[in-house]
Design a protein around this motif. Structure first.
Motif, PDB file in Angstrom:
ATOM      1  N   GLU A   1       0.835  -1.213   0.000  1.00 47.57           N
ATOM      2  CA  GLU A   1       0.000   0.000   0.000  1.00 47.57           C
ATOM      3  C   GLU A   1       0.862   1.253   0.000  1.00 47.57           C
ATOM      4  N   LEU A   2       2.016   1.212   0.647  1.00 47.65           N
ATOM      5  CA  LEU A   2       2.958   2.329   0.547  1.00 47.65           C
ATOM      6  C   LEU A   2       3.460   2.451  -0.895  1.00 47.65           C
ATOM      7  N   ASP A   3       3.795   1.325  -1.489  1.00 44.71           N
ATOM      8  CA  ASP A   3       4.248   1.298  -2.876  1.00 44.71           C
ATOM      9  C   ASP A   3       3.142   1.764  -3.821  1.00 44.71           C
ATOM     10  N   ALA A   4       1.894   1.520  -3.455  1.00 49.27           N
ATOM     11  CA  ALA A   4       0.756   1.924  -4.292  1.00 49.27           C
ATOM     12  C   ALA A   4       0.685   3.437  -4.456  1.00 49.27           C
ATOM     13  N   VAL A   5       1.133   4.172  -3.455  1.00 53.34           N
ATOM     14  CA  VAL A   5       1.167   5.632  -3.581  1.00 53.34           C
ATOM     15  C   VAL A   5       2.247   6.014  -4.597  1.00 53.34           C
ATOM     16  N   ARG A   6       3.405   5.379  -4.498  1.00 55.06           N
ATOM     17  CA  ARG A   6       4.485   5.647  -5.453  1.00 55.06           C
ATOM     18  C   ARG A   6       4.038   5.332  -6.882  1.00 55.06           C
ATOM     19  N   CYS A   7       3.273   4.253  -7.034  1.00 56.26           N
ATOM     20  CA  CYS A   7       2.836   3.806  -8.363  1.00 56.26           C
ATOM     21  C   CYS A   7       1.511   4.430  -8.801  1.00 56.26           C
ATOM     22  N   LYS A   8       0.990   5.344  -7.995  1.00 54.60           N
ATOM     23  CA  LYS A   8      -0.253   6.061  -8.326  1.00 54.60           C
ATOM     24  C   LYS A   8      -1.401   5.104  -8.645  1.00 54.60           C
ATOM     25  N   LYS A   9      -1.681   4.231  -7.696  1.00 57.82           N
ATOM     26  CA  LYS A   9      -2.684   3.183  -7.890  1.00 57.82           C
ATOM     27  C   LYS A   9      -4.070   3.740  -8.208  1.00 57.82           C
ATOM     28  N   TRP A  10      -4.361   4.938  -7.747  1.00 58.75           N
ATOM     29  CA  TRP A  10      -5.688   5.517  -8.006  1.00 58.75           C
ATOM     30  C   TRP A  10      -5.944   5.654  -9.496  1.00 58.75           C
ATOM     31  N   ARG A  11      -4.892   5.703 -10.303  1.00 60.37           N
ATOM     32  CA  ARG A  11      -5.057   5.840 -11.752  1.00 60.37           C
ATOM     33  C   ARG A  11      -5.651   4.596 -12.408  1.00 60.37           C
ATOM     34  N   ILE A  12      -5.608   3.451 -11.719  1.00 60.19           N
ATOM     35  CA  ILE A  12      -6.142   2.219 -12.301  1.00 60.19           C
ATOM     36  C   ILE A  12      -7.402   1.724 -11.585  1.00 60.19           C
TER      37      ILE A  12
ATOM     38  N   ARG B   1      -2.121  -4.860 -18.220  1.00 58.31           N
ATOM     39  CA  ARG B   1      -2.126  -4.167 -19.513  1.00 58.31           C
ATOM     40  C   ARG B   1      -2.706  -2.756 -19.447  1.00 58.31           C
ATOM     41  N   ASN B   2      -3.200  -2.360 -18.289  1.00 57.90           N
ATOM     42  CA  ASN B   2      -3.717  -1.002 -18.155  1.00 57.90           C
ATOM     43  C   ASN B   2      -2.561  -0.024 -18.374  1.00 57.90           C
ATOM     44  N   PRO B   3      -2.731   0.933 -19.291  1.00 56.86           N
ATOM     45  CA  PRO B   3      -1.619   1.848 -19.587  1.00 56.86           C
ATOM     46  C   PRO B   3      -1.182   2.706 -18.391  1.00 56.86           C
ATOM     47  N   ASN B   4      -2.048   2.858 -17.393  1.00 58.99           N
ATOM     48  CA  ASN B   4      -1.692   3.647 -16.208  1.00 58.99           C
ATOM     49  C   ASN B   4      -1.097   2.799 -15.085  1.00 58.99           C
ATOM     50  N   ASN B   5      -0.963   1.504 -15.311  1.00 62.04           N
ATOM     51  CA  ASN B   5      -0.429   0.610 -14.289  1.00 62.04           C
ATOM     52  C   ASN B   5       1.083   0.793 -14.181  1.00 62.04           C
ATOM     53  N   GLU B   6       1.543   1.177 -12.999  1.00 60.62           N
ATOM     54  CA  GLU B   6       2.979   1.358 -12.768  1.00 60.62           C
ATOM     55  C   GLU B   6       3.569   0.275 -11.873  1.00 60.62           C
ATOM     56  N   PHE B   7       2.791  -0.777 -11.602  1.00 54.63           N
ATOM     57  CA  PHE B   7       3.281  -1.900 -10.793  1.00 54.63           C
ATOM     58  C   PHE B   7       3.973  -2.899 -11.716  1.00 54.63           C
ATOM     59  N   LYS B   8       5.096  -2.514 -12.263  1.00 57.67           N
ATOM     60  CA  LYS B   8       5.754  -3.379 -13.240  1.00 57.67           C
ATOM     61  C   LYS B   8       7.167  -3.770 -12.836  1.00 57.67           C
TER      62      LYS B   8
ATOM     63  N   SER C   1       7.713  -4.136  -6.710  1.00 59.64           N
ATOM     64  CA  SER C   1       6.257  -4.130  -6.553  1.00 59.64           C
ATOM     65  C   SER C   1       5.702  -5.548  -6.561  1.00 59.64           C
ATOM     66  N   TRP C   2       6.217  -6.377  -7.458  1.00 62.21           N
ATOM     67  CA  TRP C   2       5.704  -7.741  -7.574  1.00 62.21           C
ATOM     68  C   TRP C   2       6.155  -8.638  -6.434  1.00 62.21           C
ATOM     69  N   VAL C   3       7.319  -8.381  -5.846  1.00 60.94           N
ATOM     70  CA  VAL C   3       7.716  -9.135  -4.645  1.00 60.94           C
ATOM     71  C   VAL C   3       6.708  -8.878  -3.532  1.00 60.94           C
ATOM     72  N   LEU C   4       6.272  -7.630  -3.378  1.00 56.48           N
ATOM     73  CA  LEU C   4       5.296  -7.292  -2.338  1.00 56.48           C
ATOM     74  C   LEU C   4       3.938  -7.927  -2.620  1.00 56.48           C
ATOM     75  N   ILE C   5       3.474  -7.841  -3.856  1.00 53.97           N
ATOM     76  CA  ILE C   5       2.159  -8.384  -4.229  1.00 53.97           C
ATOM     77  C   ILE C   5       2.147  -9.903  -4.100  1.00 53.97           C
ATOM     78  N   ILE C   6       3.149 -10.554  -4.672  1.00 50.58           N
ATOM     79  CA  ILE C   6       3.207 -12.019  -4.637  1.00 50.58           C
ATOM     80  C   ILE C   6       3.552 -12.514  -3.238  1.00 50.58           C
ATOM     81  N   GLY C   7       4.398 -11.776  -2.526  1.00 43.10           N
ATOM     82  CA  GLY C   7       4.727 -12.169  -1.149  1.00 43.10           C
ATOM     83  C   GLY C   7       3.502 -12.206  -0.261  1.00 43.10           C
ATOM     84  N   ALA C   8       2.642 -11.200  -0.380  1.00 42.58           N
ATOM     85  CA  ALA C   8       1.399 -11.180   0.408  1.00 42.58           C
ATOM     86  C   ALA C   8       0.545 -12.389   0.073  1.00 42.58           C
TER      87      ALA C   8
END
Length: 117
Positions: free
Chosen positions: A15-26, A88-95, A99-106
């Motif tokens: 969720e901290l990383d989500a701010v960096r990646c501007k998650k609200w855009r997706i 594939r969302n063009p605004n997705n910055e979780f690439k 970011s993926w270590v955090l998502i998959i780790g959870a």
């Protein structure tokens, strides 16, 4: 129980990383806002979410059948699927790998917690 706390830690840091990646855009609804308002809504929406999580943690019983714990584990697994759908969302910055270590780790620790209680 340690796998549950590890899943929570990975998802919280995500969720901290989500701010960096501007998650609200997706996110539906928030994606129509400009970055300033999108970030404000995204950040402030986490206050009641974290209050709910902390409340449930403070009342979490030692027994492994807690519905909150089970629900959190299941959410962490579904969450990785949602991010996969949004790749594939063009605004997705979780690439990046972090970011993926955090998502998959959870998700991985949520799955382990479900298996071994």
């Amino acid at each position: 129980m340690i796998a549950f706390y590890l899943s929570m830690a990975f998802l919280t840091v995500h969720e901290l990383d989500a701010v960096r990646c501007k998650k609200w855009r997706i996110l539906p609804g928030l994606s129509s806002l400009n970055d300033e308002y999108g970030m404000l809504v995204f950040n402030f929406a986490h206050i009641p979410l974290f209050i709910w999580i902390f409340y449930n943690l403070s009342s979490l019983q030692i027994e492994s059948t807690s519905s909150f714990r089970t629900g959190f584990d299941i959410f962490s697994i579904i969450h990785v699927g949602l991010h996969t759908l949004l790749l594939r969302n063009p605004n997705n910055e979780f690439k990046d790998w972090a970011s993926w270590v955090l998502i998959i780790g959870a998700a991985a620790f949520g799955f382990i917690d479900l298996l071994f209680r």
